[in-house]
Motif scaffolding. Sequence first.
Motif, PDB file in Angstrom:
ATOM      1  N   GLN A  79      56.313   3.189 -30.986  1.00 35.24           N
ATOM      2  CA  GLN A  79      55.713   2.072 -30.262  1.00 35.24           C
ATOM      3  C   GLN A  79      54.262   1.826 -30.672  1.00 35.24           C
ATOM      4  OE1 GLN A  79      57.820   0.367 -28.355  1.00 35.24           O
ATOM      5  NE2 GLN A  79      59.357   1.883 -28.937  1.00 35.24           N
ATOM      6  N   VAL A  80      53.599   2.856 -31.168  1.00 32.91           N
ATOM      7  CA  VAL A  80      52.207   2.742 -31.633  1.00 32.91           C
ATOM      8  C   VAL A  80      52.178   3.271 -33.074  1.00 32.91           C
ATOM      9  CG1 VAL A  80      49.798   3.225 -31.067  1.00 32.91           C
ATOM     10  CG2 VAL A  80      51.519   3.247 -29.261  1.00 32.91           C
ATOM     11  N   PRO A  81      52.574   2.486 -34.060  1.00 31.58           N
ATOM     12  CA  PRO A  81      52.753   3.000 -35.425  1.00 31.58           C
ATOM     13  C   PRO A  81      51.480   3.565 -36.044  1.00 31.58           C
ATOM     14  CG  PRO A  81      53.805   0.859 -35.156  1.00 31.58           C
ATOM     15  CD  PRO A  81      52.979   1.083 -33.931  1.00 31.58           C
ATOM     16  N   HIS A  82      50.303   2.989 -35.716  1.00 29.16           N
ATOM     17  CA  HIS A  82      49.059   3.462 -36.330  1.00 29.16           C
ATOM     18  C   HIS A  82      48.751   4.905 -35.962  1.00 29.16           C
ATOM     19  CE1 HIS A  82      48.289  -0.665 -37.524  1.00 29.16           C
ATOM     20  NE2 HIS A  82      48.520  -1.038 -36.283  1.00 29.16           N
ATOM     21  N   ALA A  83      49.327   5.376 -34.863  1.00 31.23           N
ATOM     22  CA  ALA A  83      49.011   6.733 -34.417  1.00 31.23           C
ATOM     23  C   ALA A  83      49.581   7.791 -35.359  1.00 31.23           C
ATOM     24  CB  ALA A  83      49.544   6.961 -33.004  1.00 31.23           C
TER      25      ALA A  83
END
Length: 651
Positions: free
Chosen positions: A450-454
């Motif tokens: 859900q938060v790909p940059h993480a």
Amino acid sequence: MGAVKLNLRCSSQRVDGVAAEPEPDWTFDDLVSELNALETKLATNASSSTQRSSPLDKSISKCGKEIQRGRAFVLRADEFDMEDSESDDDDHVDRALVVTDSGKRFTCDELYLSVSDDDSDIASGFEVRPYLMDELGEVEGALLELTHEHQLRVKDEIRNKISALETALVNETQNSTSSFLRVEKYKETRLDLDKKFDTQYQRRIAEALDNHLTAVQRDRELRSQIEERKIRSDAAYEEAKRKVAFEKQQQEKAKAEAEAKLRAEEAKREAESKAAMEAKKQAAIEAEKSAAVEAERRAEKEATETSKRVTSGGTQQATAHPTGTASSLSNAETKESGNLYRAAANALNLEQWRLQKLKELCEGNQMIRSSYNEDCTRHEGRISRNIRQIRGISDNVRSKASELTKLLSHPQSFQSISIEIFAKKVVAYCANPANVPFASAYVIVLVTSQVPHAMDILLAELHRACIYTVPKHLVYKKSAYQSKEAYFRSIGYREDDEKMESTEDYLKRLESYMKMYGALVQTEITNCQNFHGLKEGWAWLARFLNTHPANQYTAVSLNAFLQMAGFALYNRYKSQFLKMLNVVSENFLVDLKSQNIPELARTVTEIQTYIDDKKFLQEPEGRSLQSDLLSTKILQEADRWIPKPSFNNYY
């Protein structure tokens, strides 16, 4: 001379004040009523018989004569219970029951009452019999008188009892009446109470009905609000999905551009290195040519000098210095000192790219904190608490992933700061040997989907904590490091109060990091993309075996990785993975065994046992969470219970 019997047809008969009472059982009321009737009849006939004497007077006078000749008897009339009569007309009746000549006795042998045609109305009340009564003696008269007195007493007792019964009946009647009144009053009271209760019950029913209708209305409103929220949430989800797709496209485009740029730079560096090598080779050739010319000139000069010395009788020996050997040694040292680490070029480029993103993220977060005076202490504490509470239980993994996703997309905090905190706390949690690698990996994949940059930020933090996750190995050289401690610090040893941690503690932490990395690359969840999946694990294993030497650090790293990811790698790559294990067995383990290091014996045995016993066919412990958390049904609904974040605040 016998007495005349007179049978009276009524209870009593009065003739000129003389009354006879032959029946003792008659009541006083019957006697009074009979006397009243007789008086009435006498009064009506008085006017018609004024000139004529009544037969009763004749009979009485005749009876007086007979009394003088015969046996005398006493006819007495007493006064009894006359005070109970309510009529004033009865007073003369009480006094009339006496003889005209008081105290005198009279005898009547025969009393003959003849009924004439003129006195038919009076004589009709009497039945004339031959004799009124038999002649009696004094004993019989006394007995009769005693009997009469006894009868009077009995009558008195009967009257008293009747009076008491009447009084009791009256009292009972009054009691019954009062009881009936009380019952009626109680009935009315109960009716009033029943009416009140009915009113209260109806009021309660009305209130309950009103509450029910209110609840139904509230429920309908709530359902409508839920439907509206669901519609808005679906719309927001679709919008977020489009944004994620766009961000993913942009990320892939940026990644492709970065890879193209890296390939171009690598090609450029290779071209430059080739040109430099060609230049060096040309310079070396020219140097060799000049050295050869100089050597020939020196040889000619030495030969001339030698010939002169020979002619003079003196011989001298000359020595030549190998200048080419010195130059080659210098070049070899420079090349070796420049290659302080062993790693694949692609792995190093990805590491540099991720570290650069982490550096930019930290710098941007520092500016945000300084500009907005953002206090993230509580937010950081909540993220850290949720990570520390991760357990290998289905509900726990689901709830922690949902909470962390909400915290990373919290509107009151900047997302870049949340991602930085999340990456640091996860890596710090992985350093603990008591952590749950597979459960942590599931949470990481669910959150980063859900938060790909993480994911890149987390991998950068993991590379900084453990260089073997790149994979990269630093080669120790005394010329490159001031001391052994400096080398230890460069490969990840920790210092506490200027005291370096032991190799045993470092190896335990290294094993924890590698287990976490191995669990991460093999975690695959339906409908959730793992941005660092199994192909990255396969690339790691190939780069590791191609570049890394066999020592205690690389042995621990390889063992931990195989224990966690070997099962998934075998299921995906089958025979290719078996070839990798053959390389490990024939090369890596052989090199380890040749070093004869006691500390490596346990690790070598574990790797050899893993290969020989084919433990890669067995699912590692903890891979399947308790209660079958990631079953097919739950995995298909994973996108429903994880909130869709917004990426507007990223960077």
